[in-house]
Design an enzyme around this catalytic site. Structure first.
Site, PDB file in Angstrom:
ATOM      1  N   TYR A  45       0.829  -1.197   0.000  1.00 48.83           N
ATOM      2  CA  TYR A  45       0.000   0.000   0.000  1.00 48.83           C
ATOM      3  C   TYR A  45       0.871   1.256   0.000  1.00 48.83           C
ATOM      4  O   TYR A  45       0.614   2.208  -0.743  1.00 48.83           O
ATOM      5  CB  TYR A  45      -0.929   0.008   1.218  1.00 48.83           C
ATOM      6  CG  TYR A  45      -1.632   1.325   1.411  1.00 48.83           C
ATOM      7  CD1 TYR A  45      -2.707   1.687   0.612  1.00 48.83           C
ATOM      8  CD2 TYR A  45      -1.194   2.228   2.387  1.00 48.83           C
ATOM      9  CE1 TYR A  45      -3.334   2.903   0.778  1.00 48.83           C
ATOM     10  CE2 TYR A  45      -1.821   3.450   2.554  1.00 48.83           C
ATOM     11  CZ  TYR A  45      -2.893   3.790   1.740  1.00 48.83           C
ATOM     12  OH  TYR A  45      -3.513   5.004   1.906  1.00 48.83           O
ATOM     13  N   ARG A 184      -5.621   1.297  -8.181  1.00 52.18           N
ATOM     14  CA  ARG A 184      -4.450   0.754  -7.502  1.00 52.18           C
ATOM     15  C   ARG A 184      -4.416  -0.772  -7.665  1.00 52.18           C
ATOM     16  O   ARG A 184      -4.760  -1.528  -6.745  1.00 52.18           O
ATOM     17  CB  ARG A 184      -4.477   1.133  -6.025  1.00 52.18           C
ATOM     18  CG  ARG A 184      -4.619   2.629  -5.753  1.00 52.18           C
ATOM     19  CD  ARG A 184      -3.293   3.339  -5.637  1.00 52.18           C
ATOM     20  NE  ARG A 184      -3.493   4.758  -5.395  1.00 52.18           N
ATOM     21  CZ  ARG A 184      -3.636   5.312  -4.182  1.00 52.18           C
ATOM     22  NH1 ARG A 184      -3.586   4.536  -3.114  1.00 52.18           N
ATOM     23  NH2 ARG A 184      -3.817   6.605  -4.043  1.00 52.18           N
ATOM     24  N   LYS A 273      -3.127  21.527  -3.155  1.00 53.65           N
ATOM     25  CA  LYS A 273      -2.175  20.459  -3.486  1.00 53.65           C
ATOM     26  C   LYS A 273      -2.697  19.630  -4.656  1.00 53.65           C
ATOM     27  O   LYS A 273      -3.880  19.324  -4.729  1.00 53.65           O
ATOM     28  CB  LYS A 273      -1.966  19.559  -2.269  1.00 53.65           C
ATOM     29  CG  LYS A 273      -0.970  18.418  -2.456  1.00 53.65           C
ATOM     30  CD  LYS A 273      -0.796  17.660  -1.144  1.00 53.65           C
ATOM     31  CE  LYS A 273       0.199  16.525  -1.260  1.00 53.65           C
ATOM     32  NZ  LYS A 273      -0.340  15.400  -2.061  1.00 53.65           N
ATOM     33  N   HIS A 297       0.743  13.194  -6.687  1.00 54.59           N
ATOM     34  CA  HIS A 297       0.385  12.261  -5.612  1.00 54.59           C
ATOM     35  C   HIS A 297       1.364  11.087  -5.552  1.00 54.59           C
ATOM     36  O   HIS A 297       0.992   9.962  -5.224  1.00 54.59           O
ATOM     37  CB  HIS A 297      -1.041  11.747  -5.793  1.00 54.59           C
ATOM     38  CG  HIS A 297      -1.837  11.676  -4.517  1.00 54.59           C
ATOM     39  ND1 HIS A 297      -2.668  12.683  -4.108  1.00 54.59           N
ATOM     40  CD2 HIS A 297      -1.910  10.723  -3.552  1.00 54.59           C
ATOM     41  CE1 HIS A 297      -3.238  12.355  -2.963  1.00 54.59           C
ATOM     42  NE2 HIS A 297      -2.783  11.170  -2.592  1.00 54.59           N
ATOM     43  N   GLY A 329       9.117  12.305  -5.936  1.00 61.66           N
ATOM     44  CA  GLY A 329      10.383  11.890  -6.517  1.00 61.66           C
ATOM     45  C   GLY A 329      11.629  12.429  -5.859  1.00 61.66           C
ATOM     46  O   GLY A 329      12.736  12.109  -6.287  1.00 61.66           O
ATOM     47  N   ARG A 331      14.534  12.565  -3.318  1.00 68.36           N
ATOM     48  CA  ARG A 331      15.184  11.591  -2.445  1.00 68.36           C
ATOM     49  C   ARG A 331      16.544  12.054  -1.934  1.00 68.36           C
ATOM     50  O   ARG A 331      17.030  11.524  -0.931  1.00 68.36           O
ATOM     51  CB  ARG A 331      15.355  10.249  -3.174  1.00 68.36           C
ATOM     52  CG  ARG A 331      14.047   9.536  -3.517  1.00 68.36           C
ATOM     53  CD  ARG A 331      13.326   9.102  -2.258  1.00 68.36           C
ATOM     54  NE  ARG A 331      12.073   8.408  -2.545  1.00 68.36           N
ATOM     55  CZ  ARG A 331      10.893   9.004  -2.642  1.00 68.36           C
ATOM     56  NH1 ARG A 331      10.806  10.328  -2.495  1.00 68.36           N
ATOM     57  NH2 ARG A 331       9.801   8.306  -2.878  1.00 68.36           N
ATOM     58  N   GLY A 350       7.755  12.108   1.188  1.00 72.40           N
ATOM     59  CA  GLY A 350       6.797  11.269   1.889  1.00 72.40           C
ATOM     60  C   GLY A 350       7.325   9.918   2.294  1.00 72.40           C
ATOM     61  O   GLY A 350       7.809   9.720   3.409  1.00 72.40           O
ATOM     62  N   ARG A 351       7.274   8.943   1.387  1.00 68.84           N
ATOM     63  CA  ARG A 351       7.537   7.548   1.719  1.00 68.84           C
ATOM     64  C   ARG A 351       8.803   7.310   2.538  1.00 68.84           C
ATOM     65  O   ARG A 351       8.766   6.535   3.501  1.00 68.84           O
ATOM     66  CB  ARG A 351       7.601   6.727   0.432  1.00 68.84           C
ATOM     67  CG  ARG A 351       6.272   6.569  -0.319  1.00 68.84           C
ATOM     68  CD  ARG A 351       6.523   5.847  -1.626  1.00 68.84           C
ATOM     69  NE  ARG A 351       5.337   5.526  -2.400  1.00 68.84           N
ATOM     70  CZ  ARG A 351       4.909   6.245  -3.442  1.00 68.84           C
ATOM     71  NH1 ARG A 351       5.560   7.346  -3.807  1.00 68.84           N
ATOM     72  NH2 ARG A 351       3.829   5.869  -4.121  1.00 68.84           N
TER      73      ARG A 351
END
Length: 402
Positions: A45, A184, A273, A297, A329, A331, A350-351
């Site tokens: 997820y 998804r 956003k 997103h 994107g 990093r 984010g991630r």
């Protein structure tokens, strides 16, 4: 953007924890740990995107296609990574983006992210799809930015704005690119669903990941069944409830008329956003919006949506006095400098911060923020700039990737 603010002294991370974190040398290093520790459904997820993952890949490719042009023999001993946004000073121009279901990554994951950001004088945006009440995030995490998913319904919008204001938030971020649920396919393939279904597959995967099952999921359930707390002005359904599939049907009616309504009703800062088009940036400026946030997103909505970095300069030209923010994107410190050089006022990641919370909780997220700040400071020296304001398109060149 004023980058001359002094950086405050920060509390230290415990020595033993710091030693364990030494093996994480960059943001990408946290993902392998998260992949091992999280059940396949949960990791899938977080990591997945829409359909073919084309936009997810394009986001990274857009940064890889840019080169930096350094200046030499510049005295950079006084350089500072400090940045400000809407009059608030931060230790670095990188914020933690809003991420849904963060509380399934680590115990009270929403607060883990917020507390780490506060400890490092960084910006964190609370998510509408969090499992922690926004009031708790404001009171215990200190965050003053809230990201909202709102329907095309003025009464519900007004009620939500009242709740956000009462909690003490100063900036509301209206996410505009989730009109309908994304396709998804990766969620279907990994067995993730909302509501979470207690299937044999889920139980088996939980048994294979006891650290997560005991340290995050069971520990969370001991405090009561988690709910979607912030999708509306009232508490939403439990994540295991059949009604937990988030109601976003009316969001396809959300339009500029509702933005005008929000501008009149909300006295704090208003950011939109999901903007990619310069025409939309012009409409936002005309509506009195304070900032636009370029984002696809993270590739999780419209597959093949253009990478935000590719539209940055066009949006900046239309933005006028609005702040221009960007994610998707980013990093490395060099990515941050590229975006800032092309006109962004602030960037969001984010991630990787979510994965850092899986690896080591609050200390992991603080370490990730420190890694990013150290990269930016080092890269500024080699680029030949002392402040974020020194950056300009003159430091960037485009080239065709092989």
């Amino acid at each position: 953007m004023n980058a001359s603010f002094p950086v405050p002294v920060k509390p230290a991370i415990a020595a033993d924890v710091s030693r364990r974190l030494d093996r994480f040398l960059c943001l990408d290093d946290f993902e392998a740990v998260a992949r091992r520790r999280l059940p396949r459904q949960i990791y899938g997820y977080y990591a997945g995107a829409a359909e073919t993952n084309r936009s997810l890949r394009a986001n990274r490719e857009s940064y890889a296609a840019l080169a930096l042009l350094p200046r030499v023999l510049v005295d950079t001993r006084a350089r500072s990574t400090a940045a400000s946004l809407f009059g608030k000073s931060f230790s670095l121009p990188v914020g933690i983006a809003p991420m849904g279901l963060s509380a399934l990554s680590s115990f009270r994951g929403d607060l883990v992210l917020a507390r780490a950001a506060a400890a490092e004088n960084a910006l964190m945006v609370a998510s509408a799809t969090s499992l922690t009440p926004l009031e708790t995030m404001a009171a215990e995490g200190g965050t003053r930015w809230f990201q909202a998913y709102l329907p095309g319904d003025k009464e519900r919008i007004a009620a939500m704005l009242r709740r956000v204001e009462a909690a003490g938030f100063e900036t509301i971020v209206l996410t505009a690119d989730v009109q309908v649920p994304a396709n998804r396919e990766n969620n279907v393939r990994t067995g993730f669903s909302m509501p979470l279904r207690p299937t044999p597959r889920l139980f088996w995967d939980g048994a294979l990941h006891p650290r997560w099952s005991l340290g995050t999921f069971i520990r969370t359930l001991m405090g009561g069944m988690p709910h979607f707390e912030n999708m509306d002005a009232f508490r939403g359904p439990a994540i295991l409830s059949r009604s937990a599939e988030r109601n976003i049907g009316t969001r396809d009616g959300l339009c500029w008329e509702h933005v005008a309504f929000m501008r009149d009703a909300w006295k704090g800062r208003l950011v939109i956003k999901g903007v990619l088009s310069p025409e939309d940036a012009a409409l936002a400026r005309a509506a009195g919006v304070d900032g636009v946030w370029l984002s696809n997103h993270g590739g999780r909505q419209l597959d093949s949506a253009i990478a935000p970095l590719l539209m940055l300069q066009e949006v900046v030209r239309e933005a006028g006095e609005m702040a221009v923010l960007i994610d998707s994107g980013i990093r490395r410190g060099t990515d941050v400098l590229k975006a800032l050089a092309l006109g962004a006022d602030f960037v969001f990641v984010g991630r990787p911060f979510l994965y850092a919370s899986v690896a080591a909780g609050t200390a992991g997220v603080r370490h990730a923020l420190r890694l990013m700040r150290a990269e930016i400071a080092r890269d500024m020296a080699m680029l030949g700039v002392n402040t974020i304001d020194d950056l300009s398109p003159a430091y960037v060149r485009r080239f065709a990737a092989p």
